[in-house]
Write an enzyme that holds these catalytic residues in place. Structure first.
Site, PDB file in Angstrom:
ATOM      1  N   LYS A  22       0.840  -1.209   0.000  1.00  0.00           N
ATOM      2  CA  LYS A  22       0.000   0.000   0.000  1.00  0.00           C
ATOM      3  C   LYS A  22       0.868   1.250   0.000  1.00  0.00           C
ATOM      4  O   LYS A  22       0.677   2.164  -0.799  1.00  0.00           O
ATOM      5  CB  LYS A  22      -0.907  -0.008   1.235  1.00  0.00           C
ATOM      6  CG  LYS A  22      -1.538   1.332   1.550  1.00  0.00           C
ATOM      7  CD  LYS A  22      -2.466   1.269   2.738  1.00  0.00           C
ATOM      8  CE  LYS A  22      -1.836   1.594   4.067  1.00  0.00           C
ATOM      9  NZ  LYS A  22      -1.490   3.009   4.271  1.00  0.00           N
ATOM     10  N   CYS A 115      -5.562  12.705  13.161  1.00  0.00           N
ATOM     11  CA  CYS A 115      -6.111  11.368  12.977  1.00  0.00           C
ATOM     12  C   CYS A 115      -5.931  10.633  14.289  1.00  0.00           C
ATOM     13  O   CYS A 115      -5.281  11.139  15.202  1.00  0.00           O
ATOM     14  CB  CYS A 115      -5.455  10.642  11.816  1.00  0.00           C
ATOM     15  SG  CYS A 115      -3.801  10.127  12.161  1.00  0.00           S
TER      16      CYS A 115
HETATM   17  C1  UD1 Z   1       4.142   6.870   6.463  1.00  0.00           C
HETATM   18  C2  UD1 Z   1       3.304   5.638   6.256  1.00  0.00           C
HETATM   19  C3  UD1 Z   1       2.709   5.147   7.572  1.00  0.00           C
HETATM   20  C4  UD1 Z   1       3.820   4.946   8.597  1.00  0.00           C
HETATM   21  C5  UD1 Z   1       4.688   6.193   8.704  1.00  0.00           C
HETATM   22  C6  UD1 Z   1       5.902   5.999   9.597  1.00  0.00           C
HETATM   23  C7  UD1 Z   1       2.452   5.964   4.006  1.00  0.00           C
HETATM   24  C8  UD1 Z   1       1.290   6.230   3.145  1.00  0.00           C
HETATM   25  N1  UD1 Z   1       2.227   5.954   5.320  1.00  0.00           N
HETATM   26  O1  UD1 Z   1       3.272   7.881   6.957  1.00  0.00           O
HETATM   27  O2  UD1 Z   1       2.025   3.921   7.336  1.00  0.00           O
HETATM   28  O3  UD1 Z   1       3.244   4.680   9.855  1.00  0.00           O
HETATM   29  O4  UD1 Z   1       5.168   6.576   7.408  1.00  0.00           O
HETATM   30  O5  UD1 Z   1       6.650   4.925   9.165  1.00  0.00           O
HETATM   31  O6  UD1 Z   1       3.546   5.689   3.545  1.00  0.00           O
HETATM   32  N2  UD1 Z   1       5.965  14.741  10.819  1.00  0.00           N
HETATM   33  C9  UD1 Z   1       6.063  16.075  11.149  1.00  0.00           C
HETATM   34  N3  UD1 Z   1       6.002  16.995  10.127  1.00  0.00           N
HETATM   35  C10 UD1 Z   1       5.872  16.631   8.821  1.00  0.00           C
HETATM   36  C11 UD1 Z   1       5.780  15.265   8.509  1.00  0.00           C
HETATM   37  C12 UD1 Z   1       5.841  14.335   9.532  1.00  0.00           C
HETATM   38  O7  UD1 Z   1       6.174  16.431  12.308  1.00  0.00           O
HETATM   39  O8  UD1 Z   1       5.815  17.519   7.948  1.00  0.00           O
HETATM   40  C13 UD1 Z   1       6.001  13.713  11.912  1.00  0.00           C
HETATM   41  C14 UD1 Z   1       4.688  12.956  12.060  1.00  0.00           C
HETATM   42  O9  UD1 Z   1       3.751  13.626  12.832  1.00  0.00           O
HETATM   43  C15 UD1 Z   1       5.174  11.671  12.710  1.00  0.00           C
HETATM   44  C16 UD1 Z   1       6.566  11.469  12.091  1.00  0.00           C
HETATM   45  O10 UD1 Z   1       6.942  12.721  11.572  1.00  0.00           O
HETATM   46  O11 UD1 Z   1       5.287  11.832  14.089  1.00  0.00           O
HETATM   47  C17 UD1 Z   1       6.631  10.437  11.001  1.00  0.00           C
HETATM   48  O12 UD1 Z   1       5.662  10.745  10.007  1.00  0.00           O
HETATM   49  P1  UD1 Z   1       5.891  10.392   8.478  1.00  0.00           P
HETATM   50  O13 UD1 Z   1       7.149   9.623   8.332  1.00  0.00           O
HETATM   51  O14 UD1 Z   1       5.719  11.632   7.680  1.00  0.00           O
HETATM   52  O15 UD1 Z   1       4.680   9.434   8.208  1.00  0.00           O
HETATM   53  P2  UD1 Z   1       3.727   9.400   6.942  1.00  0.00           P
HETATM   54  O16 UD1 Z   1       4.504   9.674   5.709  1.00  0.00           O
HETATM   55  O17 UD1 Z   1       2.509  10.197   7.215  1.00  0.00           O
END
Ligand code: UD1
Length: 419
Positions: A22, A115
């Site tokens: 996914k 979420c």
């Molecule tokens: C992706 C995955 C999800 C997985 C996650 C961590 C997809 C579609 N989803 O989610 O299944 O659980 O990686 O492995 O690939 N953050 C910030 N600022 C930002 C972006 C992120 O603070 O601009 C923080 C988030 O709140 C979180 C952490 O960084 O605490 C990791 O998030 P991120 O790696 O971005 O996860 P996703 O890409 O949303």
């Protein structure tokens, strides 16, 4: 609404095949926005999140056919906004902002909002786009992005965000000059996205390491790519065999990307071996207690945390799980406790006192991986477990209950109205 009913106690046996990933498929589908033409993607799993993204791309003007493979025609992209209804249900929708602004110079995308598992901001995505020359306005819950000339930039990520890294890579492909991402996420799904972008003519090096370099090109071609199998689905089957004292073979298992998961599962006593292209998972049903900390790849994945907790709830002794990626990812604990588990949460740490057995009950799924943990517990709980709100499960698992049934589980889906 659908629910899943499980009569626990069957030991799983047989062979099961893992579907496409996914989290690899989502950004690859978004990448089609970067080039005009007919794109072909194979191995796309049939899931609610994929259908949500297909709806969003159709809203933007793409034509999509999704049978065995997915074909995306991007000749007629003529809408540049991603509405709240579509972004709210799936955070990955926010990924369209980079490709839209890179190819068309404009985009208006809803902020994803909160979420169940945490706040999950997109500040790093936004800051990075600004560094590449994109003007950003945030108003009434929408991010409006515009750009006359996109330019390469040197970007250091405060944390190795997966989605952030993907958004920057895609945007930088069409920027003028070189972009370097430091402290980039190293997840296998990023390696896969880069593989897909290369079939389009993108110039990228360093994927899978903390430093990724992208040389912008003037134009990309349509992509033709097969996505990798889903390492989280594969890990879920490993736990299913482990928790039921089963003996299964997993086909299409991305073992090379599952080091941390497999190491921890072996520490619990589960035997995992590669045999003739399949992965053999064998368990006596006796589970050792372990300590687990979730980390960015190559560390233990947060997306396997809830499933691991279900397994450890039946371990011999006390296990510890520390969640370092999402601040609120223990909502499944209360539901696991309803099945007889003994878990306490202190800040980012769950202390899991192993119990001898679980007992079936009606429980409620609260997010995608939480639903999987409840199903896994139901497989071994005494009597009947009913998991409500399985639409969370359908976001990320392709026919999970049917695959478990083929392995001998007594499990079926029904409507909550039939209960
Ligand atoms: C992706 C995955 C999800 C997985 C996650 C961590 C997809 C579609 N989803 O989610 O299944 O659980 O990686 O492995 O690939 N953050 C910030 N600022 C930002 C972006 C992120 O603070 O601009 C923080 C988030 O709140 C979180 C952490 O960084 O605490 C990791 O998030 P991120 O790696 O971005 O996860 P996703 O890409 O949303």
């Amino acid at each position: 609404m659908d629910c899943i009913v499980i009569n626990g106690g069957k030991s799983l046996k047989g062979e099961v095949s893992v579907s496409g990933s996914k989290n690899a498929a989502l950004p690859i589908i978004v990448a089609t926005l970067l080039a005009n033409g007919n794109h072909k993607i194979s191995g796309v799993p049939n899931l609610r999140d994929i259908n949500t993204l297909a709806k969003l791309l159709t809203h933007l003007g793409a034509e999509i056919q999704f049978n065995e493979n997915m074909e995306v025609n991007t000749h007629n992209i003529n809408v540049f906004d991603a509405p709240y209804e579509l972004v709210r249900t799936m955070r990955a929708s926010f990924l369209v902002i980079g490709p839209l602004v890179a190819r068309f110079g404009k985009a208006r995308v809803s902020l994803p909002g909160g979420c169940a598992i945490g706040v999950r901001p997109v500040d790093i995505h936004i800051k990075s786009l600004e560094a590449m020359g994109v003007n950003i306005d945030i108003e009434q819950g929408y991010v409006t992005a515009s750009c006359d000339e996109l330019k390469g930039a040197h970007i250091y990520l405060d944390m190795p965000t997966v989605g952030g890294t993907e958004n920057i890579i895609m945007t930088a492909c069409l920027a003028k000059g070189t972009t370097v991402i430091e402290n980039a996420a190293r997840e296998p799904e990023i390696i896969d996205l880069v593989g897909a972008l290369r079939t389009m003519g993108a110039q990228i090096t360093g994927e899978g390491t903390g430093t990724i370099k992208i040389e912008g090109v003037l134009k990309l071609n349509p992509l033709n790519y097969a996505v990798i199998p889903d390492r989280i689905e594969a890990g879920t089957f490993m736990v299913a065999a482990g928790i039921t004292g089963g003996d299964i073979f997993i086909n299409n298992c991305p073992i090379k990307y599952m080091g941390a998961t497999i190491d921890k599962l072996r520490e619990t006593g589960i035997v995992i071996e590669e045999e003739n292209g399949l992965v053999h998972v064998l368990s006596s049903g006796k589970i050792n207690c372990v300590e687990v900390t979730t980390k960015p790849y190559p560390g233990f994945p947060t997306d396997m945390q809830a499933q691991m907790m279900a397994l450890l709830s039946l371990a011999d002794g006390t296990s510890i799980i520390r969640e370092t990626i999402f601040e609120n990812r223990f909502i499944h604990v209360a539901e696991l406790d309803r099945l007889g588990a003994s878990i306490k949460v202190e800040h980012d740490t769950a202390i899991i006192g192993g119990v001898k057995k679980l007992k079936g009950a009606t429980v409620m799924a609260t997010d995608l991986r939480a639903s999987a943990s409840l199903i896994l517990s139901g497989l071994v709980a005494e009597g009947k477990t009913t998991v409500l709100r399985v639409y969370h499960l359908d976001r990320g698992y392709d026919c999970l209950e049917e695959k478990l049934k083929l392995l001998g589980a007594d499990i079926y889906r029904t409507s909550e109205n039939n209960l």
